[in-house]
Design an enzyme around this catalytic site. Structure first.
Site, PDB file in Angstrom:
ATOM      1  N   ARG A  58      40.853  35.757  41.729  1.00 10.83           N
ATOM      2  CA  ARG A  58      41.878  36.543  42.436  1.00 10.83           C
ATOM      3  C   ARG A  58      42.396  35.809  43.662  1.00 10.83           C
ATOM      4  O   ARG A  58      43.599  35.803  43.932  1.00 10.83           O
ATOM      5  CB  ARG A  58      41.303  37.909  42.837  1.00 10.83           C
ATOM      6  CG  ARG A  58      41.040  38.823  41.655  1.00 10.83           C
ATOM      7  CD  ARG A  58      40.228  40.019  42.055  1.00 10.83           C
ATOM      8  NE  ARG A  58      38.940  39.592  42.634  1.00 10.83           N
ATOM      9  CZ  ARG A  58      38.083  40.412  43.215  1.00 10.83           C
ATOM     10  NH1 ARG A  58      38.348  41.695  43.325  1.00 10.83           N
ATOM     11  NH2 ARG A  58      36.952  39.947  43.699  1.00 10.83           N
ATOM     12  N   ASN A  76      40.213  42.909  39.560  1.00  7.48           N
ATOM     13  CA  ASN A  76      39.174  42.838  38.536  1.00  7.48           C
ATOM     14  C   ASN A  76      39.117  44.165  37.794  1.00  7.48           C
ATOM     15  O   ASN A  76      39.321  45.217  38.390  1.00  7.48           O
ATOM     16  CB  ASN A  76      37.802  42.610  39.199  1.00  7.48           C
ATOM     17  CG  ASN A  76      37.598  41.160  39.605  1.00  7.48           C
ATOM     18  OD1 ASN A  76      38.321  40.266  39.174  1.00  7.48           O
ATOM     19  ND2 ASN A  76      36.604  40.935  40.451  1.00  7.48           N
TER      20      ASN A  76
END
Ligand SMILES: *[C@@H]1O[C@H](CO)[C@@H](O)[C@H](O)[C@H]1NC(C)=O
Length: 133
Positions: A58, A76
């Site tokens: 990320r 996520n």
């Protein structure tokens, strides 16, 4: 009337001249097509499968998105994948799709990236690219 370039700080002048020159030399239809591609805004949803959690995916996605100039988000999932949305000029969204499906963070292993809901939009729905929790 004072010549405008003399009013600009030199580094800025250098940057604008170097950005301007390729455009002046490329006025053919290919250049016009590229410019129209750059103006078209696109939105796409994505989900990335593989070893993509616990590998700073990320964080790298956020950095890459900011570097490319696209907006949207990344998060996520409980299924061990990474999902989100990317919006921006068509060519930049395409670059981000390539990054999401072929590059990823250094320690990640991408098995597959699914893209859905790909569409042209008239304006961006986000102001930045952010990590969602
Ligand atoms: C980034 O975008 C999100 C969602 O659009 C927003 O909530 C947040 O305030 C923005 N952050 C910055 C630093 O602009």
């Amino acid at each position: 009337m004072a010549p405008l370039p003399l009013l600009l700080p030199l580094p800025l002048l250098g940057a604008s001249v170097s950005r301007l020159l390729p455009r002046l030399h490329g006025r053919g239809s290919a250049a016009a097509a590229a410019m129209s591609t750059a103006r078209t805004l696109k939105s796409v949803d994505y989900e990335v499968f593989g070893r993509v959690q616990g590998v700073c995916f990320r964080m790298y996605a956020e950095g890459e998105a900011k570097k490319m100039g696209v907006v949207g988000w990344v998060k996520n999932t409980r299924q061990g994948t990474v999902t989100g949305q990317v919006q921006g000029p068509e060519d930049k969204v395409n670059s981000m799709k390539t990054w999401l499906s072929k590059v990823g963070s250094p320690s990640s292993r991408i098995d597959r990236a699914d893209f859905s809901n790909e569409k042209t939009i008239s304006e961006l729905e986000y102001t930045n690219f952010s990590v969602k929790y």
